[in-house]
Motif scaffolding. Structure first.
Motif, PDB file in Angstrom:
ATOM      1  N   PRO B 215      10.352  15.064 -34.407  1.00  0.00           N
ATOM      2  CA  PRO B 215      11.622  14.396 -34.098  1.00  0.00           C
ATOM      3  C   PRO B 215      12.804  15.265 -34.532  1.00  0.00           C
ATOM      4  CG  PRO B 215      10.720  13.508 -36.120  1.00  0.00           C
ATOM      5  CD  PRO B 215       9.770  14.568 -35.674  1.00  0.00           C
ATOM      6  N   GLY B 216      13.990  14.868 -34.148  1.00  0.00           N
ATOM      7  CA  GLY B 216      15.189  15.521 -34.671  1.00  0.00           C
ATOM      8  C   GLY B 216      16.018  16.196 -33.596  1.00  0.00           C
ATOM      9  N   SER B 217      17.182  16.665 -34.049  1.00  0.00           N
ATOM     10  CA  SER B 217      18.138  17.269 -33.122  1.00  0.00           C
ATOM     11  C   SER B 217      17.800  18.742 -32.889  1.00  0.00           C
ATOM     12  CB  SER B 217      19.543  17.125 -33.712  1.00  0.00           C
ATOM     13  OG  SER B 217      20.337  18.224 -33.313  1.00  0.00           O
ATOM     14  N   MET B 218      18.153  19.218 -31.714  1.00  0.00           N
ATOM     15  CA  MET B 218      17.876  20.624 -31.371  1.00  0.00           C
ATOM     16  C   MET B 218      19.043  21.542 -31.703  1.00  0.00           C
ATOM     17  SD  MET B 218      16.098  20.531 -27.666  1.00  0.00           S
ATOM     18  CE  MET B 218      14.850  19.363 -27.197  1.00  0.00           C
ATOM     19  N   THR B 219      20.183  20.973 -32.059  1.00  0.00           N
ATOM     20  CA  THR B 219      21.410  21.771 -32.170  1.00  0.00           C
ATOM     21  C   THR B 219      21.258  22.963 -33.110  1.00  0.00           C
ATOM     22  OG1 THR B 219      22.489  19.651 -31.966  1.00  0.00           O
ATOM     23  CG2 THR B 219      23.909  21.542 -32.413  1.00  0.00           C
ATOM     24  N   LEU B 220      20.720  22.671 -34.296  1.00  0.00           N
ATOM     25  CA  LEU B 220      20.608  23.740 -35.295  1.00  0.00           C
ATOM     26  C   LEU B 220      19.774  24.909 -34.757  1.00  0.00           C
ATOM     27  CD1 LEU B 220      21.072  24.749 -38.230  1.00  0.00           C
ATOM     28  CD2 LEU B 220      18.832  23.753 -38.758  1.00  0.00           C
ATOM     29  N   HIS B 221      18.655  24.572 -34.081  1.00  0.00           N
ATOM     30  CA  HIS B 221      17.761  25.624 -33.580  1.00  0.00           C
ATOM     31  C   HIS B 221      18.467  26.503 -32.539  1.00  0.00           C
ATOM     32  CE1 HIS B 221      14.763  23.533 -35.798  1.00  0.00           C
ATOM     33  NE2 HIS B 221      14.796  22.464 -35.010  1.00  0.00           N
ATOM     34  N   TRP B 222      19.199  25.851 -31.650  1.00  0.00           N
ATOM     35  CA  TRP B 222      19.959  26.628 -30.661  1.00  0.00           C
ATOM     36  C   TRP B 222      20.952  27.543 -31.353  1.00  0.00           C
ATOM     37  CZ3 TRP B 222      18.157  27.412 -26.142  1.00  0.00           C
ATOM     38  CH2 TRP B 222      17.541  26.410 -25.389  1.00  0.00           C
ATOM     39  N   LEU B 223      21.618  26.965 -32.380  1.00  0.00           N
ATOM     40  CA  LEU B 223      22.634  27.748 -33.092  1.00  0.00           C
ATOM     41  C   LEU B 223      22.020  28.979 -33.766  1.00  0.00           C
ATOM     42  CD1 LEU B 223      25.109  25.235 -34.758  1.00  0.00           C
ATOM     43  CD2 LEU B 223      25.626  27.089 -33.146  1.00  0.00           C
ATOM     44  N   VAL B 224      20.895  28.751 -34.451  1.00  0.00           N
ATOM     45  CA  VAL B 224      20.250  29.876 -35.143  1.00  0.00           C
ATOM     46  C   VAL B 224      19.854  30.953 -34.126  1.00  0.00           C
ATOM     47  CG1 VAL B 224      18.274  30.592 -36.522  1.00  0.00           C
ATOM     48  CG2 VAL B 224      19.440  28.453 -37.055  1.00  0.00           C
ATOM     49  N   LEU B 225      19.293  30.516 -33.001  1.00  0.00           N
ATOM     50  CA  LEU B 225      18.895  31.505 -31.984  1.00  0.00           C
ATOM     51  C   LEU B 225      20.109  32.247 -31.445  1.00  0.00           C
ATOM     52  CD1 LEU B 225      16.043  29.683 -30.039  1.00  0.00           C
ATOM     53  CD2 LEU B 225      15.845  31.658 -31.547  1.00  0.00           C
ATOM     54  N   LEU B 226      21.200  31.529 -31.321  1.00  0.00           N
ATOM     55  CA  LEU B 226      22.430  32.148 -30.845  1.00  0.00           C
ATOM     56  C   LEU B 226      22.918  33.215 -31.832  1.00  0.00           C
ATOM     57  CD1 LEU B 226      24.448  31.881 -28.485  1.00  0.00           C
ATOM     58  CD2 LEU B 226      25.841  30.468 -29.999  1.00  0.00           C
ATOM     59  N   VAL B 227      22.864  32.852 -33.127  1.00  0.00           N
ATOM     60  CA  VAL B 227      23.286  33.812 -34.160  1.00  0.00           C
ATOM     61  C   VAL B 227      22.396  35.058 -34.109  1.00  0.00           C
ATOM     62  CG1 VAL B 227      23.424  34.232 -36.649  1.00  0.00           C
ATOM     63  CG2 VAL B 227      24.341  32.112 -35.677  1.00  0.00           C
ATOM     64  N   TYR B 228      21.073  34.831 -33.987  1.00  0.00           N
ATOM     65  CA  TYR B 228      20.165  35.977 -33.897  1.00  0.00           C
ATOM     66  C   TYR B 228      20.456  36.822 -32.660  1.00  0.00           C
ATOM     67  CZ  TYR B 228      17.080  35.503 -37.870  1.00  0.00           C
ATOM     68  OH  TYR B 228      16.579  35.516 -39.140  1.00  0.00           O
ATOM     69  N   THR B 229      20.780  36.148 -31.560  1.00  0.00           N
ATOM     70  CA  THR B 229      21.117  36.880 -30.339  1.00  0.00           C
ATOM     71  C   THR B 229      22.295  37.811 -30.598  1.00  0.00           C
ATOM     72  OG1 THR B 229      20.333  35.025 -29.022  1.00  0.00           O
ATOM     73  CG2 THR B 229      21.752  36.619 -27.907  1.00  0.00           C
TER      74      THR B 229
END
Lengths: 297, 246
Positions: B215-229
């Motif tokens: 469960p949970g929100s996806m926002t953080l994961h997208w953000l982390v991937l964006l930072v890594y990008t």
């Protein structure tokens, strides 16, 4: 023929502590210009700067009236570089088609195959071409955009004599149609046969420039050895002797005109012994040039 | 002016990349087959109950490998051969060459995801609504971007001899430490904390959340991937500057 193709002004370039170019200046007009020099003279660096592959550190270069990195300038240049391994699984036609897509008015593939001597090899994969065929494909890639300026870095290295002559002919054809060519080579005979003008570069500097005849007079391409009673000072004063070295009882002369110098030697010292005339490679010749006389002026 | 797609350099570059991969099975097949074979072994034979969970994590592992190898190893080799120098002397915008490579890596990623999904549905009895199947594929394929940039940076900064070794050294531990083989909840605490800093962990978490595994929100994961990008893009930029000698 008279418009300026390349203008290089006071170019210096270093890789860490190594100085590849050291205040190189030259102006190129049309026709075939050979850039001649031994390995490590700075030829490849200069070519990379002219083609915009490397950024300029100091100095300025103008190519076809613009900056080397300008795509509009690059549309008018075709390049053939040393060690260009292209993706080996692609066929001749696929590579030509891909490169054709880079240029606004590419040549017809049939035409370029014909020009480069690749007829009948359209569907051959690059990794299945012979060494000479690979060179010809790289030449075809340089020609595909109908370039005004062809830049060729050691194009005939590793070619057999007949393939070499074929490529020379193709280069000459390009010039006959009004194109300009910058040909980088360490073969004196290649520069001699093809070029309208030769720039001799060594240790990152322009050493001499002139017609092939001028260069032949100034670049010592023959080495004469003998035992003679003539003193070093006397030998140095001979016309056409570019440098003299004394090694115990033997002397070694570098010259561009072995016949004339030999005749004078024999006239001055009929007792001369152990005469030996050999070709001097460019590395040796340039070493002496820079050591003995400043010919840049 | 009419732009004909088939003669556009980017499209030509994509085609060239596909043809090149297609004609090099010795390189392509391991990239395609290994992650799928691992999935079959672990997800469909050993831990049948976890077929969907492991589909998410092994598919992440697969797309990451396709991007890392095609860029990391491919770029280092093409650079060493002088191919990139030749391309740089042409008027082609280098971006179109990179886009071609990226599409090649994405297509590979997609093939891996589809193979795994088909196997999961047939043999693992994984059932998902169509929107989730499509979302999963789209998400994983988009997730190749940071890894492609990571590979690009490695390919630009490493020598052609070092690149394959380094990519191999990075690939497996990165996958393992990100919980792609064993869920991070089974890790010791400190290792679990470490996993949360690694990009594959976040791509896998996105897939797991999309399919309702966690469960949970996806926002953080997208953000982390964006930072890594962004970080990998900056590293690639440094490598590019070194390549062009500026």
């Amino acid at each position: 023929m008279s418009c300026t193709i390349i203008e290089a002004e006071n170019i210096s370039h270093r890789y860490g502590p190594i100085r590849a170019l050291d205040g190189f200046s030259a102006r190129l007009d049309g026709g075939i210009t050979a850039l001649l020099g031994p390995n490590g003279a700075g030829k490849t660096t200069l070519i990379e700067l002219i083609l915009g592959i490397r950024a300029i550190q100091t100095g300025a270069i103008e190519v076809l009236g613009g900056a080397p990195s300008d795509p509009l300038v690059r549309h008018r240049i075709g390049a053939m570089l040393q060690i260009s391994g292209v993706p080996g699984t692609l066929t001749v036609n696929e590579l030509l088609g891909w490169f054709a897509s880079f240029y606004p008015q590419p040549r017809h593939l049939d035409e370029v195959r014909e020009l480069a001597g690749l007829s009948g090899l359209s569907d051959r994969r690059f990794d299945r071409l012979s060494g000479g065929q690979k060179q010809r494909l790289l030449f075809a890639l340089a020609l595909i955009g109908q370039p005004q300026l062809l830049v060729l870095d050691e194009p005939t290295t590793g070619l057999d004599p007949s393939a070499r002559r074929g490529l020379w002919q193709a280069i000459r054809n390009h010039a006959d149609e009004g194109g300009a060519v910058l040909l980088c080579t360490h073969y004196l005979d290649e520069a001699d046969r093809l070029a309208d003008r030769v720039l001799v570069i060594n240790q990152g500097r322009l050493l001499i420039s002139g017609t092939p005849e001028d260069i032949r007079r100034q670049v010592p391409n023959k080495r004469i050895r003998c035992r003679t009673r003539l003193a070093k000072g006397e030998l140095t004063s001979f016309d056409d002797v570019i440098s003299v070295q004394v090694d115990q009882d033997r002397v070694e002369l570098l010259t561009a005109d072995a016949e004339a110098v030999t005749a004078r030697l024999l006239a001055a010292d009929p007792a001369l012994e152990g005469l030996e005339i050999t070709g001097a490679d460019l590395e040796t010749a340039f070493l002496h040039l820079t050591d003995t006389k400043d010919l840049a002026a | 002016m009419i732009i004909r797609i088939e003669s556009h350099p980017a499209w030509q570059g994509i085609q060239a990349q596909w043809l090149n991969l297609w004609r090099m099975p010795a390189y392509s097949l391991p990239t395609l087959i290994f992650p799928v074979a691992f999935y079959v072994f672990f997800g469909l034979l050993m831990l049948r109950g976890q077929a969907l969970w492991l589909l998410c994590t092994f598919a992440t592992f697969g797309v990451m490998g396709a991007a890392l190898f095609s860029f990391g190893v491919g770029v280092a080799m093409e650079r060493a051969q002088g191919w990139w120098r030749l391309l740089k002397a042409t008027p082609v915008p280098f971006a179109s060459i990179l886009v071609g490579k990226l599409f090649g890596a994405m297509l590979f990623g997609l093939i891996i995801v589809v193979m795994m999904a088909v196997l999961a549905a047939w043999f693992g009895e994984v059932r998902l609504p169509r929107s989730q199947w499509l979302g999963l594929a789209a998400m994983l394929v988009a997730g190749t971007v940071p890894f492609a940039l990571f590979g690009l940076a490695l390919g630009l900064l490493l020598s052609p001899n070092a690149a394959p070794a380094v990519v191999n050294i990075i690939y497996l531990p990165l996958g393992f430490l990100s919980g792609l083989w064993v869920p991070v909840t089974m890790f010791p605490d400190w290792l679990e904390t470490l996993a949360a800093w690694l990009p594959p962990y976040h791509l896998a978490a996105l897939a797991l959340k999309l399919t309702g595994q966690i469960p949970g929100s996806m926002t953080l994961h997208w953000l982390v991937l964006l930072v890594y990008t962004v970080v990998f893009a900056a590293a690639a930029w440094l490598g590019w500057r070194r390549f062009t000698g500026s």
